[in-house]
Design an enzyme around this catalytic site. Structure first.
Site, PDB file in Angstrom:
ATOM      1  N   TYR A 203       0.847  -1.207   0.000  1.00  0.00           N
ATOM      2  CA  TYR A 203       0.000   0.000   0.000  1.00  0.00           C
ATOM      3  C   TYR A 203       0.874   1.246   0.000  1.00  0.00           C
ATOM      4  O   TYR A 203       0.736   2.111  -0.871  1.00  0.00           O
ATOM      5  CB  TYR A 203      -0.899  -0.021   1.234  1.00  0.00           C
ATOM      6  CG  TYR A 203      -1.895   1.092   1.339  1.00  0.00           C
ATOM      7  CD1 TYR A 203      -1.652   2.199   2.160  1.00  0.00           C
ATOM      8  CD2 TYR A 203      -3.089   1.055   0.628  1.00  0.00           C
ATOM      9  CE1 TYR A 203      -2.570   3.224   2.272  1.00  0.00           C
ATOM     10  CE2 TYR A 203      -4.024   2.090   0.738  1.00  0.00           C
ATOM     11  CZ  TYR A 203      -3.749   3.165   1.571  1.00  0.00           C
ATOM     12  OH  TYR A 203      -4.659   4.193   1.678  1.00  0.00           O
ATOM     13  N   GLU A 205       4.162   1.757  -0.629  1.00  0.00           N
ATOM     14  CA  GLU A 205       4.983   1.916  -1.833  1.00  0.00           C
ATOM     15  C   GLU A 205       4.096   1.970  -3.080  1.00  0.00           C
ATOM     16  O   GLU A 205       4.390   2.666  -4.046  1.00  0.00           O
ATOM     17  CB  GLU A 205       6.010   0.781  -1.970  1.00  0.00           C
ATOM     18  CG  GLU A 205       7.037   0.747  -0.857  1.00  0.00           C
ATOM     19  CD  GLU A 205       8.062   1.894  -0.948  1.00  0.00           C
ATOM     20  OE1 GLU A 205       7.744   2.956  -1.505  1.00  0.00           O
ATOM     21  OE2 GLU A 205       9.187   1.726  -0.446  1.00  0.00           O
ATOM     22  N   GLY A 206       2.983   1.238  -3.033  1.00  0.00           N
ATOM     23  CA  GLY A 206       2.059   1.280  -4.170  1.00  0.00           C
ATOM     24  C   GLY A 206       1.566   2.695  -4.417  1.00  0.00           C
ATOM     25  O   GLY A 206       1.545   3.184  -5.550  1.00  0.00           O
ATOM     26  N   ASN A 232      -6.075   9.944   7.925  1.00  0.00           N
ATOM     27  CA  ASN A 232      -7.168   9.114   8.455  1.00  0.00           C
ATOM     28  C   ASN A 232      -8.513   9.836   8.385  1.00  0.00           C
ATOM     29  O   ASN A 232      -8.668  10.898   8.961  1.00  0.00           O
ATOM     30  CB  ASN A 232      -6.882   8.710   9.897  1.00  0.00           C
ATOM     31  CG  ASN A 232      -5.668   7.819   9.982  1.00  0.00           C
ATOM     32  OD1 ASN A 232      -4.557   8.256   9.631  1.00  0.00           O
ATOM     33  ND2 ASN A 232      -5.841   6.586  10.411  1.00  0.00           N
ATOM     34  N   GLN A 267       0.626   5.582  20.259  1.00  0.00           N
ATOM     35  CA  GLN A 267       0.784   6.037  18.870  1.00  0.00           C
ATOM     36  C   GLN A 267      -0.363   6.989  18.537  1.00  0.00           C
ATOM     37  O   GLN A 267      -1.463   6.853  19.081  1.00  0.00           O
ATOM     38  CB  GLN A 267       0.833   4.861  17.887  1.00  0.00           C
ATOM     39  CG  GLN A 267      -0.459   4.100  17.641  1.00  0.00           C
ATOM     40  CD  GLN A 267      -0.686   2.978  18.651  1.00  0.00           C
ATOM     41  OE1 GLN A 267      -0.317   3.098  19.812  1.00  0.00           O
ATOM     42  NE2 GLN A 267      -1.323   1.906  18.183  1.00  0.00           N
ATOM     43  N   ARG A 269      -2.806   9.421  15.799  1.00  0.00           N
ATOM     44  CA  ARG A 269      -3.392   9.663  14.492  1.00  0.00           C
ATOM     45  C   ARG A 269      -4.185  10.962  14.546  1.00  0.00           C
ATOM     46  O   ARG A 269      -4.513  11.454  15.631  1.00  0.00           O
ATOM     47  CB  ARG A 269      -4.338   8.513  14.080  1.00  0.00           C
ATOM     48  CG  ARG A 269      -3.669   7.175  13.805  1.00  0.00           C
ATOM     49  CD  ARG A 269      -2.773   7.210  12.608  1.00  0.00           C
ATOM     50  NE  ARG A 269      -2.289   5.885  12.248  1.00  0.00           N
ATOM     51  CZ  ARG A 269      -1.227   5.287  12.770  1.00  0.00           C
ATOM     52  NH1 ARG A 269      -0.519   5.910  13.732  1.00  0.00           N
ATOM     53  NH2 ARG A 269      -0.835   4.091  12.382  1.00  0.00           N
ATOM     54  N   ARG A 333       1.298  10.512  13.517  1.00  0.00           N
ATOM     55  CA  ARG A 333       0.852  11.017  12.209  1.00  0.00           C
ATOM     56  C   ARG A 333      -0.012  12.251  12.446  1.00  0.00           C
ATOM     57  O   ARG A 333      -0.993  12.182  13.183  1.00  0.00           O
ATOM     58  CB  ARG A 333       0.044   9.940  11.485  1.00  0.00           C
ATOM     59  CG  ARG A 333      -0.269  10.263  10.048  1.00  0.00           C
ATOM     60  CD  ARG A 333      -1.156   9.223   9.442  1.00  0.00           C
ATOM     61  NE  ARG A 333      -0.427   8.015   9.088  1.00  0.00           N
ATOM     62  CZ  ARG A 333      -1.016   6.837   8.911  1.00  0.00           C
ATOM     63  NH1 ARG A 333      -2.302   6.703   9.121  1.00  0.00           N
ATOM     64  NH2 ARG A 333      -0.316   5.781   8.562  1.00  0.00           N
TER      65      ARG A 333
END
Ligand SMILES: NC(=O)c1ccc[n+]([C@@H]2O[C@H](COP(=O)([O-])OP(=O)(O)OC[C@H]3O[C@@H](n4cnc5c(N)ncnc54)[C@H](O)[C@@H]3O)[C@@H](O)[C@H]2O)c1
Ligand SMILES: O=C(O)[C@H]1O[C@H](OP(=O)(O)OP(=O)(O)OC[C@H]2O[C@@H](n3ccc(=O)[nH]c3=O)[C@H](O)[C@@H]2O)[C@H](O)[C@@H](O)[C@@H]1O
Length: 373
Positions: A203, A205-206, A232, A267, A269, A333
């Protein structure tokens, strides 16, 4: 061979020059904008279709393989004269006439995009190549037509009118292109910190390759491109069991199950409500900037804080439990949205505490859980 000079004062034959195909020619006069939304049966895509359909001058075509999307998300448009839904996998070429392409086709939930990683990267690479090929083919033919019209002088004015219908294609890229960011918050100038061989790479790198392809078609073929780096996003119509954190926590709270905070829980978001996201996508498409431009809500929360907010707002009795996480989960993030503010005049309006209840209402309806429980 019959030939007509452009000013018409010299004709070797009465045979008229071939007119452009009525379909293409009508483009100058047609008021409708034909918009392709790949992945339009999905969460963000279906909300985008709702907004695009509000404009009577838009004809919307959705191409979707229903891997994570559903016709249900579009049921109110099926049969509408300005709407068309085709079952199509973007890893196969698509030959239709369109004026704009919103290219959203790609599974967004980590559970789904990890389910078949090779398919995910094919969707991002071959799927994006197919959409760029479509945009170039239609745009190129249209470009030729403009040249033809321009040399007819009398239609030169049409060239100016027609040119603003030149095709453009928007890619919904992702904050995952920044990987596990070492720069915080993330500006568009940050090149990222991405694992090329991890379980998320199909995902991450895609999408990075998809962005590369967009810019290569822009540089090599002059294609009009737009790139949104979406952070998000949450809201009604998210798949109830799609495994993403907001949908998981709301479904768990409504079902009375423990909220599963994946370790370490610290973490972070930043969560953007879907109507703000759709606003941003349309502003980017309609504006003059290629991007990439971050679209997201800079309101940053740890997963524990998110769980506590869902518990407070939806079900104070529910437990919160720590569970294992998956590899390469980004630790932080948060979008730097100064470019979106400056170039698009866009910023999100809906705060998390105002957005969650709207999603709760949608999930209650779909789960059959009324307010009393
Ligand atoms: N929701 C988010 O938080 C988020 C964040 C960043 C980027 N994005 C991007 O936005 C887009 C939409 O995300 P979403 O949250 O609506 O996800 P979603 O999974 O709900 O929608 C994706 C849609 O694409 C369709 N699709 C998948 N593979 C396809 C293929 N090969 N051919 C045709 N259709 C295909 C699915 O059936 C679905 O309808 C995706 O490109 C995603 O990467 C989403
Ligand atoms: O915004 C983005 O660009 C990306 O956001 C999400 O990716 P991710 O942030 O990994 O989404 P979630 O699966 O919702 O996970 C968010 C965080 O919540 C945690 N989580 C997830 C699920 C859960 O039940 N509990 C939980 O604590 C995860 O460990 C992670 O740290 C989307 O799935 C991607 O499509 C999108 O590109």
């Amino acid at each position: 061979m019959a030939s007509n000079s452009s000013n018409g004062d010299h004709q070797t034959s009465t045979k008229q020059p071939p007119l452009p195909s009525p379909l293409r020619f009508s483009k100058f006069f047609q008021s409708n904008m034909r918009i392709l939304v790949t992945g339009g049966a999905g969460f963000i895509g279906s909300h985008l279709v709702d907004r695009l359909m509000e404009n009577e001058k838009n004809e919307v075509i959705v191409a979707d393989n229903y891997f994570t999307g559903s016709k249900d998300n579009l049921k109110k448009w099926i049969g509408h004269p300005r709407f068309e839904l085709i079952r199509h996998d973007v890893t196969e070429p698509l030959l239709i006439e369109v004026d704009q392409i919103y290219h959203l086709a790609c599974p967004a939930s980590p559970i789904f995009y990890k389910y078949n990683p090779v398919k995910t990267i094919k969707t991002n690479v071959i799927g994006t190549l197919n959409m760029l090929g479509l945009a170039k083919r239609v745009g190129a033919r249209f470009g030729f037509l403009l040249y033809f019209q321009r040399n007819l002088k009398c239609c030169y004015k049409l060239f100016l009118i027609g040119s603003n219908f030149l095709d453009r294609i928007l890619l919904t890229s992702t904050s995952e292109v920044y990987g596990d960011p070492l720069v915080h918050p993330q500006p568009e100038s940050y090149w990222g910190n991405v694992n090329p061989i991890g379980v998320r790479s199909c995902y991450d790198e895609g999408k990075r390759v998809a962005e590369t392809l967009m810019f290569d078609y822009h540089r090599q073929h002059g294609l009009e491109i737009r790139i949104a780096r979406i952070f998000n996003t949450y809201g009604p119509r998210m798949n109830i069991d799609d495994g993403r954190v907001v949908s998981n926590f709301i479904a768990q709270a409504l079902r009375g199950e423990p909220l599963t905070v994946q370790s370490p829980g610290t973490q972070t978001r930043s969560f953007c409500y879907v109507s703000d996201m759709v606003d941003g996508l349309i502003r980017l498409m309609e504006g003059p900037n290629t991007g990439p431009i971050n679209l997201g809500n800079p309101g940053e929360f740890t997963m524990v804080e998110l769980a506590e907010t869902v518990k407070e707002l939806i079900n104070p009795k529910v437990e919160i439990k720590m569970v294992e996480n998956t590899p390469d989960d980004p630790r932080q993030r948060k979008p730097d949205i100064s470019q979106a503010k400056e170039l698009l005049g866009w910023e999100p309006k809906i705060k998390l505490r105002d957005g969650l209840p709207r999603m709760e209402e949608d999930f209650r309806l779909r789960l059959g859980v009324d307010k009393s429980n």
